[in-house]
Write a protein that holds these residues in place. Structure first.
Motif: not given
Ligand SMILES: Cc1ncc(C[n+]2csc(CCOP(=O)(O)OP(=O)(O)O)c2C)c(N)n1
Ligand SMILES: Cc1ncc(C[n+]2csc(CCOP(=O)(O)OP(=O)(O)O)c2C)c(N)n1
Ligand code: SF4
Ligand code: SF4
Ligand SMILES: [Mg+2]
Ligand SMILES: [Mg+2]
Lengths: 626, 345, 345, 626
Positions: B75-89
């Motif tokens: 269930g947490r993929a969107p959260a992990v992906a968000s942290g990644l995307k914010i820091t690595r646009p």
């Protein structure tokens, strides 16, 4: 003219309604003390309510300040001076004032409605009982404040709000503080609303002059400056220091910082601080909950940021599963837990040390990780830097334990020389040749931190057990056995990076007091005091709880008694007993309040043969089974 | 989407060295193949492509892509992906999830990723069942579903993933069937080019625990699907039927043509990807069996992304305040100096 | 709603003995008073009334109600309330939550409680801020909100609580302002009588951390609110303006009346609580400042509840299979007997 | 005619592709053994994938059965007979077969494609190596099966699916089992698809007759019936037993049962079973996640149901915060954790005991609760009943630990006489007079269970610290201290309800082996064996981990060595060391697999002076610091 008397130290407590501005009064007076060169230690104690109804017992807000001409470690056990702005404040605090202490009361608030809210059937100021025990000064601060503001355009309500400045002015006079710099500060603070600035200065001066002229105070006290080592100092709270330490940690590693958090008392201030450090490369993210905050931190770590999340007990509980993912994928994340009273929602605004077990054990499976605890407001800085360094060096999530007491409390802090702090620059591997995702550094057992965007190193990680070399999913029994041990061994290896044990006193003796975290001040002061009186008492303060500091092994068996003092029911004690098989006894207090120095002294004296009763609630826990 | 120096890629280049471990006949195979083929066609940079997933059969997806991949927790993929995307646009971040992973345990992270318009391409494999845990009903299962945990039929009203995504604020919403490689490829390509929160519902068959749940829709594309096309009326059944907005804003199926009981094509609703949210809601509410299911891109909207805005704030702060001066930061607040003689300055 | 022998109650009967601990001037006081007054008017049975809440200023609500009350943990009230309602369908279960509690950390439980049409009356106090933790922005805060954690302004697009509730599947959706006791009482009364998932957004002022966030709407009820009434057109500004369905299903504000540039009242959308979901979506999308905000009951629908269906299954099982025979249950599966002589039978 | 040979016990393992029906074959053969009066113990071992690609190594599914004419406790260390249906199955299992063991191979699957998938460069059946170590029987089961089905209307694929019945028929013959009852069972099972029933019976008979006629098997083995105490028996898995125990527990308390869960391996089967017990008053609720499941259980408990939730490690991690709420509000909830391999997602289908720390410590604050662990499949029943009783009697959440091994494994279980189980009926207070929400029973310290719907008892509870009497919110320091201690003391008092320590052997001696949970069988068998050989070895199996069983205190110091055997890195060991200050050493294995009896024996022999190397991976952990 009042005579001047020198004092070594003073503990003063300001108490009033949450709306009375006691935190501001306390902070301003603390600044003045620090400016005057005193060592200081502060302890703000707010109600859980944002703004409880005026006059209620649960709405009392307090700020205690200990200032001194010699080294101090705590905000003081009991106030020498109590400034009580209303009946509820008097009711809840008078029992703490030392015998013959000074009591200043704002009589203007002792009206029937307030007395009733405070549960006083009679006006306590009229019975004469207080005078029997304390030096009582009854002053109608409310009236004097509005009188001082007569003729200004302020509303009655606005006038009422200024009364804390009267109290501030008065104590400035009492302790011979320089009013000018305070007047400058008030003007500065209210630069945007100069009419309030004016008014507050007026009231402040009125308080100051009241002290001068009213002749009720026969003495002006002087607390001479303390002997500080040369250097730059800053008054700092634990949360501010933690935020700074995280920024500096990221800087030392040469990486951007990502902080994701979900607001919770008393950790939110770290998020608030970091949100202002955007130009330092700190990205902050207020997540939808603590699980998302931990998830986002993992994602950012995977992407190559110094990833941090902070919360308090209930939030850390929620993060448990995701922390396990960081353990399994071996990604560096710093998890700050500013502990508060538990269990469950518990006592959100109070301090406690009861999340140690959760930090070390609170996940499914064998999921060890390093745990470090800060001992004082300023130490939060160093622990944050160290947690960052260890997380990166060993590729592990690290838990940093703070607590409400040091997070909100402040102390004068000698600023570190940034250039002297060792860098620990990260280089992400880019060479695709012979890359194995879980290949480890032979010394630290860390895997390499390869980040997306690196051509030729594309790979997959996840929470299922991984092959010890390739990182591919593996259900092989021996591989699992191996990986479980390697993950544990990696945490043990962190010991390589742990400095000397913080031991004060001899390496052997009658009593070894062991503590950790924010109780440092009380324990050090108590043991120093006893040693000064010739007792064979030492104090070891544990910084790394996991792995356990190696230095402890050397000394723990050299004492007649080992006493582990904690604000919980004996969590470190259990770990030390299991590790060293010593019959450590506990000194435990779970009241949402820090240890008092006297409580610790009494407990030690008991071990040394005295048979003094401990203060109510505090327990000395001995083992039934051992 | 990263600015790529276009390199020729083949589907094989997108295949990892791992054995694919789905059940024989699982719809996930077809989706995997189409994603691999489409990314190859788009000449993505493999090193700048990351697949993040939760837990479930579908969430095994990243292991099979020769890109960066992260198989997180349930269930947490969107959260992990968000942290990644914010820091690595700079990265293209795809999220693969299931109806259980993304809408049951992970519903909240999904909601917030969409609401924030996080630049993530989210693929939700909807098989209306929990595959990995052996066949319990999911939040998209029809009322009355008999499954392992509901032997007498489920009593949950299902959630409509498209309505949910729209209500949450996704800025690109689409639907395709696992086996419709052509449509899926077209949708994926547009999703790839969209900046913002992409939500694609993939109708996926689980032959083991929920075989044929989409069969009626998939086997009768003419009768049970409306293939959406920009500017074209909502037609199906070979153009003989269409959707009209009826009284009270209720969509109606009508016979299209001349003559009694038939309505002219001009009366039909006309598709516009960038139409109003109300129109999109209407599309979302067209669900089988009462209606044919709209397939393709249902809705899109250009809106600043969270990661874009957040990084712009960082840049602005740096520009306005200059790069952070740590020494100065340390010296802020209440600071004083004690001289060599122990006096304060 | 429990069948109550009507007893006369006064507001005082609904007040607990606990000191109310909100900040002076907090909008929560007004809501509390209206809820107490309305429940008294409805002569509810106090012992059959339970208030369940999460954590937040708003979530302190149960302590002040002289009914049963459970102040749970942050975000989880709908889950606790669901367990209670399923097992105790005889109780009236109210949920009190905030915009943070109910839509941030608790968004998923909210989604699923609504989706299941759990018979809960959910009151969401929307002050667009985290009050209890001292003023961080919330999922309903406007883009650009400067708050404790967003000194340079938030970059999250807010969620629209009504759209969310509708997308999730709530069967009774309403809105009222904290200080509009009359409207709130009317809404509460209808909510009380509704069987199913009730979602009421209460516009609440937090004078300490977000003072006046609803002021524009509340201070200009004529200009900034559409008071919904069954069968009545969507009118506001004293009947001089109204809402019409424009091209592409876009709602438009129009001047109502005769003459150039004005449209007749008959062109306006007409309110129907039991209107189509598409109409309800349109209402949901009417948000300040672009539009006046619809107040009152926006949507309702009669649909079986989770707790109703689940308990019906229990009854049916008991009826079909008879009350469970434990001895028999123990003896199911592979069973054998070993005799006194050690032999099997 | 083959000769008949008596054996005391046989361990047989069926291995094949996940699609090959090995679980069915194993279960059917287990039934036959149980029917024949043998004691049995089974161990299914599935792949993590639902249906892994045919022929792959990770797709191998196995079922081990131990059947015997004497008491047995485990499914056996190593198979005496291995039935391998394809190359991948042979490859992954052959190393376990005992020397000179019987190997039956389906040669029909040893084609190039499969050999390659199994990683065999050469066909292992051709090298002749196998024959050197084992009694090898090469049979083209695939071919014989389809031959048996020649002329039926089944497709080739459908025919292929029947081949496990050939294997089943063959072993029926080998062990002289009655084919008739099996034939009846097959017909029954396929009642809805009689053509498949027919086909399977055909193939089953073909297998049986193959044994009879092929003359490759010279011996028919007979394992005579075991000596069972008189009574009713049922073959039961741990998850089935847990479900039954929960139903019976609720029944004994006179309350309806509410179960809320979120699916997770290996706990889901409990939900699946209970969902079928609606007419017993079991309401089941599949929640949106584990947090909601715990929340709903709390709500149901508050409403007066026996509330239960079940999950595995990662799900329990998520429940941590909400469990704290149950601790604080003192509501009875039973939380079942069917443990699996960790950390994080770990090894979802494998067994482990690494969630003990999480169970005892995995929450914020001081949040103690009782923890009980089941020792065998059948014991899950009793533990469920006991957990229910304690939860209600003490008004606390209780954690019941099971594990994948006993949850999926089965054993013949003497059915309890329901009427002999003591009732523990609940009466909810209805008297409004002098009701105080946190008033406690002087003996159990439980507060009263008052449920909504009771007129005059309206009250409010929640997660903030509560006044020790009224239950109102209280921030009072002494009240918190008191409540923290009371909650801890309440858990200690559960000891009043704990029966005798399960100790086998003398109360003193050379080695005391301490275990908990599903390792019971291996530990008991190993220690019984050693004692039979005259060694002074005892075995204490701990049932209640929190509070720690009082019986342990009496014996733990009476042995030269204390060895704590666990499928983790030493969690109970740490707790025992802390509690008793004994230098307990650990026997640890973390491979997703249960202990083998021989592993335990070796470890004990080492303590007794032997110096035998332990099998790979298994570690005997001694203390470095003590
Ligand atoms: C915290 C947690 N809870 C539960 C599980 C068990 N689990 C794994 S996948 C899954 C649901 C899978 O359903 P879906 O997302 O629809 O994926 P599918 O397998 O159908 O592709 C569940 C409940 C888990 N791994 N972790
Ligand atoms: C697990 C957990 N995370 C965070 C918190 C801190 N917290 C308490 S209330 C709250 C938000 C309150 O906002 P809202 O729901 O809008 O209520 P309001 O105070 O505005 O009425 C937060 C973050 C908590 N108590 N528990
Ligand atoms: S269980 Fe269903 S969804 Fe999962 S791999 Fe098998 S067929 Fe696919
Ligand atoms: S902080 Fe705001 S919401 Fe909370 S009690 Fe105060 S005014 Fe009300
Ligand atoms: Mg699914
Ligand atoms: Mg709010």
């Amino acid at each position: 003219m009042a005579e001047t008397k020198n004092l070594d130290r003073v503990v003063i407590r300001f108490v009033g309604d949450s709306g009375d501005g006691m935190q501001l009064t306390g902070t301003e007076f603390a600044k003045a003390a620090a400016e005057a060169g005193n060592d200081i230690s502060t302890f703000p104690d707010f109600p859980a309510e944002i703004r409880a109804p005026a006059g209620s017992l649960f709405g009392v807000s307090g700020f205690q300040l200990h200032f001194s001409s010699s080294d101090i470690y705590t905000p003081g056990d009991a106030p020498d001076v109590l400034v009580a702005m209303n009946p509820a404040a008097l009711k809840t605090n008078i029992k703490d004032l030392v015998d013959a202490g000074t009591l200043i009361v704002n009589t203007g608030t002792f009206i029937d409605a307030n007395l009733k809210k405070a549960g006083y059937a009679q006006n306590p100021l009229e019975s004469g009982d207080l005078e029997k025990r304390y030096k009582v000064h009854l002053i109608d601060i409310s009236h004097l404040t509005s009188a001082a503001l007569d003729g200004t355009s302020l509303s009655t309500k606005e006038k009422g709000r200024a009364k804390n400045f009267f109290a501030l002015g008065l104590v400035f006079w009492m302790y011979g503080r320089d009013p000018e710099s305070e007047i400058r500060r008030i003007h500065q603070q209210f630069a945007k609303k100069p009419e309030f600035g004016e008014a507050n200065v007026k009231v402040f001066k009125a308080g100051y002059h009241y002290g001068e002229t009213a002749e009720v105070f026969q003495t002006v006290y002087k607390v001479p400056p303390a002997n500080f080592a040369p250097g730059m100092y800053r008054n700092i709270t634990g949360n501010e220091a933690a935020a700074l330490g995280l920024v500096v940690g990221a800087h030392l590693s040469g990486k951007p910082m990502f902080f994701s958090g979900y607001p919770i008392t008393p950790a939110s201030a770290i998020l608030h601080s970091l949100a202002r450090y955007k130009n330092f490369g700190c990205m902050t993210f207020q997540a939808e909950d603590e699980i998302a905050a931990m998830g986002a931190a993992i994602g950012a770590a995977y992407g190559g940021s110094v990833a941090v999340t902070a919360s308090s007990g209930p939030g850390i509980a929620l993060k448990g599963e995701a922390i396990g993912l960081a353990v399994m994928t071996e990604l560096p994340v710093i998890i700050v837990n500013v502990q508060r009273g538990g269990p469950s929602t518990g006592l959100p605004t109070k301090t406690e040390q009861s999340d140690l077990f959760q930090a070390i054990y609170g996940r499914n499976g064998e999921a060890p990780l390093p745990v470090i605890a800060a001992k004082s407001p300023g130490d939060c800085f160093y622990c944050a830097v160290e947690a960052t360094r260890i997380a990166i060096k060993y590729m592990v999530p690290v838990i940093l334990l703070s607590d409400g007491y040091i997070a909100n409390g402040s102390e004068p802090w000698p600023l570190p020389n940034l250039s002297s702090l060792p860098r620990f620059d990260v280089t992400h591997r880019t060479d695709p040749k012979d890359y194995f995702v879980y290949e480890r550094d032979p010394k630290t057992l860390a895997r390499q931190w390869v980040v997306p965007g690196t051509p030729g190193l594309e790979h997959r990680i996840g929470g299922i057990e991984k092959d010890a070399l390739t990182g591919n999913i593996s259900y092989d029994p021996m591989n699992h056995e191996k990986q479980v041990h390697v993950r544990a061994e990696k945490i043990e290896r962190v010991a390589q990076d742990i400095g000397e044990l913080d031991l004060r006193g001899e390496e052997s003796g009658d009593v070894l007091v062991i503590g950790w975290g924010g109780t440092f001040g009380a324990l050090r002061q108590a043991t120093d005091g006893l040693r000064a009186r010739g007792k064979r008492v030492s104090h070891a303060h544990v910084r790394w709880l996991s792995p356990m500091e190696p230095g402890l092994a050397r000394v723990i068996k050299n004492f007649k008694h080992v006493m582990v003092a904690e604000l919980n029911l004996g969590q470190l004690r259990a770990i030390l007993r299991a590790t060293f098989l010593v019959d450590a006894i506990g000194l435990n207090k779970v009241q949402g309040q820090p240890f008092k120095v006297r409580e610790v002294e009494l407990a030690i004296e008991n071990l040394l043969g005295a048979d003094a009763p401990l203060p109510e609630g505090v327990t000395q826990t001995r083992s039934a089974n051992a | 989407m990263s600015e790529a120096v276009k390199i020729k890629l083949s589907k094989k280049d997108l295949e990892s060295d791992q054995d694919v471990r789905w059940c024989p006949g699982c719809g996930d195979y077809a989706i995997l193949a189409t994603v691999q083929r489409t990314l190859a066609t788009l000449s993505v940079r493999r090193e700048n492509t990351v697949f993040v997933s939760g837990i479930g059969c579908s969430s095994r997806f990243p292991y099979y892509m020769n890109t960066y991949g992260f198989h997180t927790i349930h269930g947490r993929a969107p959260a992990v992906a968000s942290g990644l995307k914010i820091t690595r646009p700079d990265l293209d971040v795809w999220v693969v999830t299931g109806d259980g992973d993304g809408l049951s345990i992970g519903g909240n992270h999904m909601l917030h990723a969409l609401r924030r318009n996080m630049d993530l391409k989210i693929l939700l494999f909807n098989n209306q069942i929990y595959g990995l845990t052996k066949g319990q009903y999911s939040p998209t299962s029809a009322l009355g579903t008999r499954a392992a945990s509901t032997p007498t039929g489920s009593v949950d009203h299902p959630v409509n993933p498209i309505s949910f995504a729209l209500g949450a604020g996704a800025t690109f919403i689409a639907r395709a069937a696992d086996t419709d490689a052509k449509l899926m490829a077209a949708v994926l390509e547009q999703a790839y080019r969209h900046k913002g929160a992409v939500f694609i519902e993939l109708l996926q068959n689980c032959p083991v625990f929920n075989d044929g749940v989409w069969e009626a829709v998939k086997d009768d594309p003419a009768g049970k699907q409306i293939i959406l096309a920009e500017g074209k009326p909502l037609l199906f059944a070979g153009g003989t039927k269409g959707i009209r907005l009826g009284a009270g804003m209720v969509p109606e199926i009508v016979e299209v043509g001349e003559g009694p009981g038939k309505v002219p094509q001009t009366d039909l609703l006309v598709h516009s990807e960038r139409g109003s949210r109300n129109y999109a809601h209407l599309l979302a509410e067209l669900v089988h069996p009462a209606f044919p299911m709209p397939m393709g891109v249902l809705y899109r909207e250009d809106k600043p992304t969270y990661d874009g805005l957040a990084n712009a704030q960082m840049a602005e702060a740096r520009q306005k305040q200059g790069p952070g001066d740590l020494e100065k930061l340390m010296l802020s607040g209440m600071v004083w100096e004690v001289g060599a003689d122990g006096t304060r300055h």
